[in-house]
Design a protein around this motif. Structure first.
Motif, PDB file in Angstrom:
ATOM      1  N   LYS A 135     -13.673 -16.923 -60.051  1.00 60.39           N
ATOM      2  CA  LYS A 135     -12.995 -17.368 -61.279  1.00 60.39           C
ATOM      3  C   LYS A 135     -13.261 -18.845 -61.520  1.00 60.39           C
ATOM      4  CE  LYS A 135      -8.955 -17.189 -64.097  1.00 60.39           C
ATOM      5  NZ  LYS A 135      -9.583 -18.020 -65.089  1.00 60.39           N
ATOM      6  N   GLN A 136     -13.219 -19.633 -60.463  1.00 63.45           N
ATOM      7  CA  GLN A 136     -13.496 -21.064 -60.590  1.00 63.45           C
ATOM      8  C   GLN A 136     -14.927 -21.290 -61.090  1.00 63.45           C
ATOM      9  OE1 GLN A 136     -13.597 -23.191 -56.868  1.00 63.45           O
ATOM     10  NE2 GLN A 136     -13.054 -25.122 -57.857  1.00 63.45           N
ATOM     11  N   THR A 137     -15.864 -20.542 -60.562  1.00 67.51           N
ATOM     12  CA  THR A 137     -17.263 -20.651 -60.982  1.00 67.51           C
ATOM     13  C   THR A 137     -17.411 -20.289 -62.448  1.00 67.51           C
ATOM     14  OG1 THR A 137     -18.028 -20.121 -58.751  1.00 67.51           O
ATOM     15  CG2 THR A 137     -19.601 -19.795 -60.545  1.00 67.51           C
ATOM     16  N   ILE A 138     -16.816 -19.174 -62.852  1.00 65.21           N
ATOM     17  CA  ILE A 138     -16.909 -18.728 -64.248  1.00 65.21           C
ATOM     18  C   ILE A 138     -16.246 -19.730 -65.177  1.00 65.21           C
ATOM     19  CG2 ILE A 138     -16.103 -16.969 -65.875  1.00 65.21           C
ATOM     20  CD1 ILE A 138     -16.580 -14.913 -63.609  1.00 65.21           C
ATOM     21  N   ASP A 139     -15.066 -20.205 -64.816  1.00 61.41           N
ATOM     22  CA  ASP A 139     -14.376 -21.186 -65.664  1.00 61.41           C
ATOM     23  C   ASP A 139     -15.209 -22.445 -65.851  1.00 61.41           C
ATOM     24  OD1 ASP A 139     -12.216 -19.501 -66.041  1.00 61.41           O
ATOM     25  OD2 ASP A 139     -10.954 -20.488 -64.530  1.00 61.41           O
ATOM     26  N   ARG A 140     -15.865 -22.893 -64.779  1.00 58.30           N
ATOM     27  CA  ARG A 140     -16.698 -24.094 -64.882  1.00 58.30           C
ATOM     28  C   ARG A 140     -17.888 -23.847 -65.804  1.00 58.30           C
ATOM     29  NH1 ARG A 140     -17.066 -28.861 -61.895  1.00 58.30           N
ATOM     30  NH2 ARG A 140     -14.859 -28.447 -61.751  1.00 58.30           N
ATOM     31  N   LEU A 141     -18.521 -22.685 -65.668  1.00 56.19           N
ATOM     32  CA  LEU A 141     -19.654 -22.361 -66.540  1.00 56.19           C
ATOM     33  C   LEU A 141     -19.212 -22.257 -67.986  1.00 56.19           C
ATOM     34  CD1 LEU A 141     -21.444 -19.792 -64.238  1.00 56.19           C
ATOM     35  CD2 LEU A 141     -22.280 -22.064 -64.868  1.00 56.19           C
ATOM     36  N   TRP A 142     -18.086 -21.605 -68.210  1.00 59.41           N
ATOM     37  CA  TRP A 142     -17.572 -21.481 -69.579  1.00 59.41           C
ATOM     38  C   TRP A 142     -17.242 -22.854 -70.172  1.00 59.41           C
ATOM     39  CZ3 TRP A 142     -13.682 -16.820 -69.072  1.00 59.41           C
ATOM     40  CH2 TRP A 142     -14.405 -15.632 -69.083  1.00 59.41           C
ATOM     41  N   SER A 143     -16.731 -23.763 -69.343  1.00 54.59           N
ATOM     42  CA  SER A 143     -16.402 -25.099 -69.857  1.00 54.59           C
ATOM     43  C   SER A 143     -17.649 -25.829 -70.339  1.00 54.59           C
ATOM     44  CB  SER A 143     -15.674 -25.929 -68.790  1.00 54.59           C
ATOM     45  OG  SER A 143     -16.575 -26.369 -67.787  1.00 54.59           O
ATOM     46  N   CYS A 144     -18.827 -25.385 -69.867  1.00 56.04           N
ATOM     47  CA  CYS A 144     -20.103 -25.957 -70.289  1.00 56.04           C
ATOM     48  C   CYS A 144     -20.682 -25.221 -71.501  1.00 56.04           C
ATOM     49  CB  CYS A 144     -21.122 -25.879 -69.154  1.00 56.04           C
ATOM     50  SG  CYS A 144     -20.656 -26.784 -67.694  1.00 56.04           S
ATOM     51  N   GLY A 145     -19.999 -24.185 -71.964  1.00 53.32           N
ATOM     52  CA  GLY A 145     -20.514 -23.414 -73.087  1.00 53.32           C
ATOM     53  C   GLY A 145     -21.519 -22.359 -72.666  1.00 53.32           C
ATOM     54  N   MET A 146     -21.562 -22.043 -71.378  1.00 55.66           N
ATOM     55  CA  MET A 146     -22.523 -21.065 -70.867  1.00 55.66           C
ATOM     56  C   MET A 146     -21.933 -19.658 -70.915  1.00 55.66           C
ATOM     57  SD  MET A 146     -24.966 -23.127 -70.029  1.00 55.66           S
ATOM     58  CE  MET A 146     -26.065 -22.389 -68.858  1.00 55.66           C
ATOM     59  N   LEU A 147     -22.811 -18.666 -70.909  1.00 60.21           N
ATOM     60  CA  LEU A 147     -22.431 -17.267 -70.801  1.00 60.21           C
ATOM     61  C   LEU A 147     -22.744 -16.811 -69.385  1.00 60.21           C
ATOM     62  CD1 LEU A 147     -24.050 -15.993 -74.122  1.00 60.21           C
ATOM     63  CD2 LEU A 147     -21.660 -16.597 -73.739  1.00 60.21           C
ATOM     64  N   VAL A 148     -21.960 -15.866 -68.874  1.00 61.89           N
ATOM     65  CA  VAL A 148     -22.142 -15.354 -67.517  1.00 61.89           C
ATOM     66  C   VAL A 148     -22.676 -13.934 -67.607  1.00 61.89           C
ATOM     67  CG1 VAL A 148     -20.984 -14.759 -65.363  1.00 61.89           C
ATOM     68  CG2 VAL A 148     -20.328 -16.832 -66.603  1.00 61.89           C
TER      69      VAL A 148
END
Length: 100
Positions: free
Chosen positions: A45-58
């Motif tokens: 969840k921490q990894t996904i939240d950080r990526l999302w904060s950058c505007g990235m898609l997972v």
């Protein structure tokens, strides 16, 4: 190239300061399985939240035998976190069975 990408994404301070080379918002980060995102649901969840904060898609290639899935900020990831927990448990069982 990396320097120009950094300049374009000044609105994402966590990412720019952490990686120094960010792709434009909307780009995808690829993970082969849910467990590849993080070694526990909290870490994933921490990894996904950080990526999302950058505007990235997972992008997760294998999701419960249903093929791939693409997650954007705001998507419900409860099932994904459950899969991380299940894969973590399975990995721990395999590890314990392989002990001499």
């Amino acid at each position: 190239m990396a320097h120009r990408a950094h300049q374009r994404n000044r609105s994402h301070p966590y990412c720019c300061s952490a990686t120094r080379a960010i792709l434009p918002a909307g780009d995808q980060v690829f993970f082969a399985t849910p467990l590849c995102i993080g070694f526990s649901p909290a870490h994933a969840k921490q990894t996904i939240d950080r990526l999302w904060s950058c505007g990235m898609l997972v992008y997760v290639h294998t999701v419960r035998g249903n093929g791939s899935a693409l997650y954007a900020e705001g998507d419900d990831i409860a099932d994904l976190m459950e899969m991380v927990a299940q894969e973590q448990n399975a990995a721990n069982v395999r590890k314990s069975r392989n002990k001499p």
